[in-house]
Design a protein around this motif. Structure first.
Motif, PDB file in Angstrom:
ATOM      1  N   PHE A   1      44.986  41.436  46.541  1.00 12.39           N
ATOM      2  CA  PHE A   1      45.660  41.775  47.787  1.00 12.39           C
ATOM      3  C   PHE A   1      47.148  41.577  47.576  1.00 12.39           C
ATOM      4  O   PHE A   1      47.580  40.566  47.043  1.00 12.39           O
ATOM      5  CB  PHE A   1      45.181  40.875  48.930  1.00 12.39           C
ATOM      6  CG  PHE A   1      43.774  41.134  49.338  1.00 12.39           C
ATOM      7  CD1 PHE A   1      43.494  42.080  50.307  1.00 12.39           C
ATOM      8  CD2 PHE A   1      42.729  40.435  48.757  1.00 12.39           C
ATOM      9  CE1 PHE A   1      42.191  42.334  50.696  1.00 12.39           C
ATOM     10  CE2 PHE A   1      41.422  40.674  49.139  1.00 12.39           C
ATOM     11  CZ  PHE A   1      41.156  41.628  50.106  1.00 12.39           C
TER      12      PHE A   1
ATOM     13  N   ASP B   1      35.210  40.108  44.714  1.00 10.47           N
ATOM     14  CA  ASP B   1      34.174  40.740  45.519  1.00 10.47           C
ATOM     15  C   ASP B   1      32.834  40.483  44.846  1.00 10.47           C
ATOM     16  O   ASP B   1      32.534  41.034  43.788  1.00 10.47           O
ATOM     17  CB  ASP B   1      34.443  42.244  45.635  1.00 10.47           C
ATOM     18  CG  ASP B   1      33.482  42.942  46.576  1.00 10.47           C
ATOM     19  OD1 ASP B   1      32.399  42.389  46.864  1.00 10.47           O
ATOM     20  OD2 ASP B   1      33.816  44.049  47.026  1.00 10.47           O
TER      21      ASP B   1
ATOM     22  N   GLN C   1      50.518  46.886  48.303  1.00 11.23           N
ATOM     23  CA  GLN C   1      49.411  47.765  48.661  1.00 11.23           C
ATOM     24  C   GLN C   1      49.460  48.123  50.142  1.00 11.23           C
ATOM     25  O   GLN C   1      49.106  49.230  50.525  1.00 11.23           O
ATOM     26  CB  GLN C   1      48.073  47.085  48.375  1.00 11.23           C
ATOM     27  CG  GLN C   1      47.769  46.907  46.921  1.00 11.23           C
ATOM     28  CD  GLN C   1      46.496  46.101  46.738  1.00 11.23           C
ATOM     29  OE1 GLN C   1      46.267  45.109  47.428  1.00 11.23           O
ATOM     30  NE2 GLN C   1      45.670  46.526  45.797  1.00 11.23           N
TER      31      GLN C   1
ATOM     32  N   VAL D   1      39.474  41.461  43.166  1.00  8.09           N
ATOM     33  CA  VAL D   1      40.185  42.213  44.203  1.00  8.09           C
ATOM     34  C   VAL D   1      41.561  41.573  44.337  1.00  8.09           C
ATOM     35  O   VAL D   1      41.671  40.358  44.454  1.00  8.09           O
ATOM     36  CB  VAL D   1      39.452  42.156  45.558  1.00  8.09           C
ATOM     37  CG1 VAL D   1      40.216  42.902  46.620  1.00  8.09           C
ATOM     38  CG2 VAL D   1      38.043  42.690  45.419  1.00  8.09           C
TER      39      VAL D   1
ATOM     40  N   SER E   1      41.406  37.635  44.531  1.00  4.49           N
ATOM     41  CA  SER E   1      40.134  37.292  45.154  1.00  4.49           C
ATOM     42  C   SER E   1      39.029  37.906  44.304  1.00  4.49           C
ATOM     43  O   SER E   1      39.306  38.485  43.254  1.00  4.49           O
ATOM     44  CB  SER E   1      40.109  37.843  46.591  1.00  4.49           C
ATOM     45  OG  SER E   1      38.976  37.378  47.270  1.00  4.49           O
TER      46      SER E   1
ATOM     47  N   GLN F   1      35.587  41.390  56.592  1.00  2.00           N
ATOM     48  CA  GLN F   1      35.943  42.797  56.549  1.00  2.00           C
ATOM     49  C   GLN F   1      37.075  42.950  57.560  1.00  2.00           C
ATOM     50  O   GLN F   1      36.847  43.044  58.745  1.00  2.00           O
ATOM     51  CB  GLN F   1      34.770  43.681  56.915  1.00  2.00           C
ATOM     52  CG  GLN F   1      35.057  45.141  56.691  1.00  2.00           C
ATOM     53  CD  GLN F   1      33.792  45.982  56.794  1.00  2.00           C
ATOM     54  OE1 GLN F   1      32.709  45.490  57.013  1.00  2.00           O
ATOM     55  NE2 GLN F   1      33.967  47.270  56.654  1.00  2.00           N
TER      56      GLN F   1
ATOM     57  N   THR G   1      30.393  43.720  44.401  1.00  6.42           N
ATOM     58  CA  THR G   1      30.665  44.644  43.299  1.00  6.42           C
ATOM     59  C   THR G   1      30.938  43.926  41.985  1.00  6.42           C
ATOM     60  O   THR G   1      31.107  44.567  40.954  1.00  6.42           O
ATOM     61  CB  THR G   1      31.875  45.541  43.626  1.00  6.42           C
ATOM     62  OG1 THR G   1      33.035  44.723  43.781  1.00  6.42           O
ATOM     63  CG2 THR G   1      31.633  46.351  44.883  1.00  6.42           C
TER      64      THR G   1
ATOM     65  N   GLN H   1      33.642  42.439  41.061  1.00  5.90           N
ATOM     66  CA  GLN H   1      34.952  42.875  40.584  1.00  5.90           C
ATOM     67  C   GLN H   1      36.048  42.039  41.229  1.00  5.90           C
ATOM     68  O   GLN H   1      35.925  41.642  42.386  1.00  5.90           O
ATOM     69  CB  GLN H   1      35.190  44.351  40.951  1.00  5.90           C
ATOM     70  CG  GLN H   1      34.274  45.328  40.267  1.00  5.90           C
ATOM     71  CD  GLN H   1      34.544  45.400  38.787  1.00  5.90           C
ATOM     72  OE1 GLN H   1      35.687  45.438  38.347  1.00  5.90           O
ATOM     73  NE2 GLN H   1      33.487  45.395  37.993  1.00  5.90           N
TER      74      GLN H   1
ATOM     75  N   LEU I   1      44.776  47.891  54.393  1.00  3.19           N
ATOM     76  CA  LEU I   1      44.591  46.696  53.563  1.00  3.19           C
ATOM     77  C   LEU I   1      45.379  45.493  54.072  1.00  3.19           C
ATOM     78  O   LEU I   1      45.448  44.475  53.392  1.00  3.19           O
ATOM     79  CB  LEU I   1      44.982  47.000  52.113  1.00  3.19           C
ATOM     80  CG  LEU I   1      44.142  48.047  51.406  1.00  3.19           C
ATOM     81  CD1 LEU I   1      44.694  48.306  50.014  1.00  3.19           C
ATOM     82  CD2 LEU I   1      42.690  47.619  51.338  1.00  3.19           C
TER      83      LEU I   1
END
Length: 130
Positions: free
Chosen positions: A94, A85, A98, A92, A83, A128, A88, A90, A105
């Motif tokens: 998942f 973000d 993790q 991500v 994914s 979120q 930021t 950056q 998470l």
């Protein structure tokens, strides 16, 4: 959806079934314009400038109906879901690996599914989950 469990803890769709699923639903997920070609091209250009090319309401409804509240930890096999973000700037990642280390998470699959589409084609969402 190949690794998501159904009510019998078997894959929601098999490899053979997923092709039929997409062939059945793609015309509504990615509708084609019925305008003359020149007007359709102009519409595509304007949509590309001002936002995603397709509305994702039908896709989101399908995902909600099929995945419900299934979480990353419930997958039948190991998965990695990329994914991005936007805040930021950056990437991500998942992963069920993790989740083992950090249970916070454990995201809802329907949110992850909605967020992996290219923002040029489908609208991005904010979520979120943790």
């Amino acid at each position: 959806m190949l690794a998501a469990p159904n009510k019998n803890n078997r894959p929601l769709y098999g490899g053979r079934d997923i092709t039929d699923f997409y062939l059945q639903h793609c015309p509504r997920i990615f509708p084609q314009s019925r305008l003359p070609k020149q007007l359709a091209n102009m519409k595509k250009l304007l949509k590309a400038i001002w936002g995603p090319a397709y509305d994702s309401k039908y896709l989101h409804r399908l995902v909600r109906e099929n995945l419900g509240n299934t979480r990353l930890s419930q997958m039948l096999t190991n998965v990695v879901i990329p994914s991005f973000d936007i805040k930021t700037m950056q990437p991500v990642i998942f992963s069920d690996f993790q989740v083992e280390k950090n249970p916070s998470l454990d995201a809802c699959l329907r949110n992850l599914h909605r967020n992996i589409g290219c923002s040029h084609f489908l609208p991005s969402i904010y979520f979120q989950d943790f």
